[in-house]
Design a protein around this motif. Structure first.
Motif, PDB file in Angstrom:
ATOM      1  N   GLY A  70       0.799  -1.221   0.000  1.00  0.00           N
ATOM      2  CA  GLY A  70       0.000   0.000   0.000  1.00  0.00           C
ATOM      3  C   GLY A  70       0.830   1.267   0.000  1.00  0.00           C
ATOM      4  N   GLN A  71       2.100   1.156   0.403  1.00  0.00           N
ATOM      5  CA  GLN A  71       3.025   2.291   0.404  1.00  0.00           C
ATOM      6  C   GLN A  71       2.463   3.489   1.175  1.00  0.00           C
ATOM      7  OE1 GLN A  71       3.828   2.969  -3.763  1.00  0.00           O
ATOM      8  NE2 GLN A  71       5.184   1.219  -3.910  1.00  0.00           N
ATOM      9  N   GLY A  72       1.683   3.202   2.187  1.00  0.00           N
ATOM     10  CA  GLY A  72       1.160   4.290   3.001  1.00  0.00           C
ATOM     11  C   GLY A  72       0.040   5.060   2.342  1.00  0.00           C
ATOM     12  N   ASN A  73      -0.635   4.462   1.345  1.00  0.00           N
ATOM     13  CA  ASN A  73      -1.701   5.161   0.626  1.00  0.00           C
ATOM     14  C   ASN A  73      -3.048   5.088   1.329  1.00  0.00           C
ATOM     15  OD1 ASN A  73       0.072   5.887  -1.400  1.00  0.00           O
ATOM     16  ND2 ASN A  73      -0.301   4.030  -2.571  1.00  0.00           N
ATOM     17  N   THR A  74      -3.137   4.235   2.357  1.00  0.00           N
ATOM     18  CA  THR A  74      -4.353   4.159   3.157  1.00  0.00           C
ATOM     19  C   THR A  74      -3.985   4.514   4.598  1.00  0.00           C
ATOM     20  OG1 THR A  74      -4.062   1.832   3.771  1.00  0.00           O
ATOM     21  CG2 THR A  74      -5.205   2.299   1.687  1.00  0.00           C
ATOM     22  N   PRO A  75      -4.957   4.982   5.392  1.00  0.00           N
ATOM     23  CA  PRO A  75      -4.640   5.294   6.795  1.00  0.00           C
ATOM     24  C   PRO A  75      -4.029   4.108   7.537  1.00  0.00           C
ATOM     25  CG  PRO A  75      -6.780   6.223   6.209  1.00  0.00           C
ATOM     26  CD  PRO A  75      -6.344   5.378   5.042  1.00  0.00           C
ATOM     27  N   MET A  98       3.107  24.325   0.494  1.00  0.00           N
ATOM     28  CA  MET A  98       4.395  23.636   0.686  1.00  0.00           C
ATOM     29  C   MET A  98       5.023  23.244  -0.653  1.00  0.00           C
ATOM     30  SD  MET A  98       3.543  21.320   4.053  1.00  0.00           S
ATOM     31  CE  MET A  98       5.269  21.046   4.433  1.00  0.00           C
ATOM     32  N   GLY A  99       4.764  24.029  -1.687  1.00  0.00           N
ATOM     33  CA  GLY A  99       5.365  23.775  -2.990  1.00  0.00           C
ATOM     34  C   GLY A  99       4.565  22.875  -3.899  1.00  0.00           C
ATOM     35  N   GLU A 100       3.560  22.228  -3.372  1.00  0.00           N
ATOM     36  CA  GLU A 100       2.701  21.340  -4.163  1.00  0.00           C
ATOM     37  C   GLU A 100       1.252  21.574  -3.754  1.00  0.00           C
ATOM     38  OE1 GLU A 100       3.531  19.310  -6.568  1.00  0.00           O
ATOM     39  OE2 GLU A 100       5.722  19.433  -6.386  1.00  0.00           O
ATOM     40  N   GLU A 101       0.344  21.253  -4.682  1.00  0.00           N
ATOM     41  CA  GLU A 101      -1.072  21.376  -4.357  1.00  0.00           C
ATOM     42  C   GLU A 101      -1.451  20.357  -3.289  1.00  0.00           C
ATOM     43  OE1 GLU A 101      -5.479  20.962  -6.482  1.00  0.00           O
ATOM     44  OE2 GLU A 101      -3.625  20.669  -7.640  1.00  0.00           O
ATOM     45  N   LEU A 102      -2.073  20.833  -2.210  1.00  0.00           N
ATOM     46  CA  LEU A 102      -2.496  19.940  -1.140  1.00  0.00           C
ATOM     47  C   LEU A 102      -3.848  19.328  -1.489  1.00  0.00           C
ATOM     48  CD1 LEU A 102      -1.511  22.045   2.004  1.00  0.00           C
ATOM     49  CD2 LEU A 102      -0.217  20.242   0.863  1.00  0.00           C
ATOM     50  N   VAL A 103      -3.940  18.013  -1.320  1.00  0.00           N
ATOM     51  CA  VAL A 103      -5.161  17.289  -1.654  1.00  0.00           C
ATOM     52  C   VAL A 103      -5.686  16.624  -0.395  1.00  0.00           C
ATOM     53  CG1 VAL A 103      -6.189  15.457  -3.045  1.00  0.00           C
ATOM     54  CG2 VAL A 103      -4.348  16.880  -3.989  1.00  0.00           C
ATOM     55  N   SER A 104      -6.953  16.832  -0.097  1.00  0.00           N
ATOM     56  CA  SER A 104      -7.565  16.206   1.070  1.00  0.00           C
ATOM     57  C   SER A 104      -7.847  14.736   0.778  1.00  0.00           C
ATOM     58  CB  SER A 104      -8.863  16.929   1.430  1.00  0.00           C
ATOM     59  OG  SER A 104      -9.501  16.292   2.517  1.00  0.00           O
ATOM     60  N   ASN A 105      -7.299  13.851   1.606  1.00  0.00           N
ATOM     61  CA  ASN A 105      -7.494  12.416   1.414  1.00  0.00           C
ATOM     62  C   ASN A 105      -8.488  11.817   2.392  1.00  0.00           C
ATOM     63  OD1 ASN A 105      -5.634  11.922  -0.745  1.00  0.00           O
ATOM     64  ND2 ASN A 105      -3.990  12.303   0.710  1.00  0.00           N
ATOM     65  N   THR A 155     -12.898  11.772  10.214  1.00  0.00           N
ATOM     66  CA  THR A 155     -11.986  10.625  10.257  1.00  0.00           C
ATOM     67  C   THR A 155     -10.581  11.071  10.640  1.00  0.00           C
ATOM     68  OG1 THR A 155     -13.282   9.537   8.524  1.00  0.00           O
ATOM     69  CG2 THR A 155     -11.066   8.694   8.939  1.00  0.00           C
ATOM     70  N   TRP A 156     -10.143  12.177  10.045  1.00  0.00           N
ATOM     71  CA  TRP A 156      -8.812  12.720  10.349  1.00  0.00           C
ATOM     72  C   TRP A 156      -8.686  13.032  11.839  1.00  0.00           C
ATOM     73  CZ3 TRP A 156      -7.447  17.504  12.354  1.00  0.00           C
ATOM     74  CH2 TRP A 156      -6.077  17.820  12.311  1.00  0.00           C
ATOM     75  N   LEU A 157      -9.738  13.622  12.409  1.00  0.00           N
ATOM     76  CA  LEU A 157      -9.694  14.010  13.817  1.00  0.00           C
ATOM     77  C   LEU A 157      -9.673  12.784  14.727  1.00  0.00           C
ATOM     78  CD1 LEU A 157      -9.692  16.590  15.530  1.00  0.00           C
ATOM     79  CD2 LEU A 157     -12.176  16.396  15.699  1.00  0.00           C
ATOM     80  N   ILE A 158     -10.440  11.767  14.378  1.00  0.00           N
ATOM     81  CA  ILE A 158     -10.461  10.538  15.175  1.00  0.00           C
ATOM     82  C   ILE A 158      -9.093   9.858  15.160  1.00  0.00           C
ATOM     83  CG2 ILE A 158     -11.402   8.193  15.256  1.00  0.00           C
ATOM     84  CD1 ILE A 158     -14.057   9.373  14.276  1.00  0.00           C
TER      85      ILE A 158
END
Length: 205
Positions: free
Chosen positions: A61-66, A131-138, A143-146
């Protein structure tokens, strides 16, 4: 002496400063880390359903999922375990010695943490915001807060393990063997930098 504080970290390493111990120790740390990682993956495969494991497997998964990212970050704890084993078996030191005097280490940790939290707030509110790149919400915010407490713990394990290896084990072992600070300051930093040099993944970063 300008390095008198550092000497408190190195003192116990001077009993066995032989270079062969460091070289053998690094090989053994690498071997133990891969072995413990294999044991962990096998254990997870046995107890976790396949469809859940596919979300957790950091190697594919290379860290692509939580889940896979958390597993990846927490797996750095295996590096710390390997360093502790090698410190005790090869260098005949107590693993806690890598941190220096524990009360002082804890006191300084909290002092520095407070400063870094303030600095982090300032960096978060100052441009540039991408930070030099477009930030994308994943993840959605809930969910992020939990996951935030677990995520912060995972990051602490990851960076802590790297510091234990590079600024604890490696730097102290070199300082016990070589008096020239250019060696024990720059060699760990150089190896650390080379280990993180990944232009294909990080781009201009």
């Amino acid at each position: 002496h300008p390095y008198s504080a550092h000497e408190r970290l190195v003192a116990t390493a001077r009993a066995h400063p032989e270079l062969w111990r460091l070289v053998f120790g690094l090989v053994l740390i690498t071997t133990l880390t891969f072995f413990l990682g294999s044991v962990l993956r096998t254990f997870l495969m046995l107890i976790v359903p396949d469809f859940v494991y596919s979300q957790m497997d950091a190697t594919t998964g290379q860290g692509n999922t939580p889940a896979s990212l958390l597993i990846l970050l927490f797996s750095f704890g295996l590096v710390a375990i390997a360093v502790f084993i090698v410190t005790r078996v090869v260098h005949l030191r107590q693993p806690i010695d890598l941190f220096g005097p524990l009360p002082l280490a804890v006191h300084q940790f909290w002092r520095v943490l407070r400063i870094l939290l303030v600095l982090g707030v300032f960096l978060a509110v100052l441009p540039p915001y991408d930070m030099g790149e477009e930030l994308v919400s994943n993840l959605d915010f809930g969910t992020w807060l939990i996951l935030l407490p677990l995520s912060l713990t995972a990051v602490l394990v990851q960076v802590g393990a790297e510091e234990i290896l590079f600024r604890g084990y490696l730097q102290q072992s070199l300082a016990a063997r070589f008096s020239n600070p250019l060696i024990w300051l720059f060699v760990p930093a150089l190896i650390f930098g080379l280990g993180h040099y990944a232009p294909a993944e990080a781009g201009d970063n």
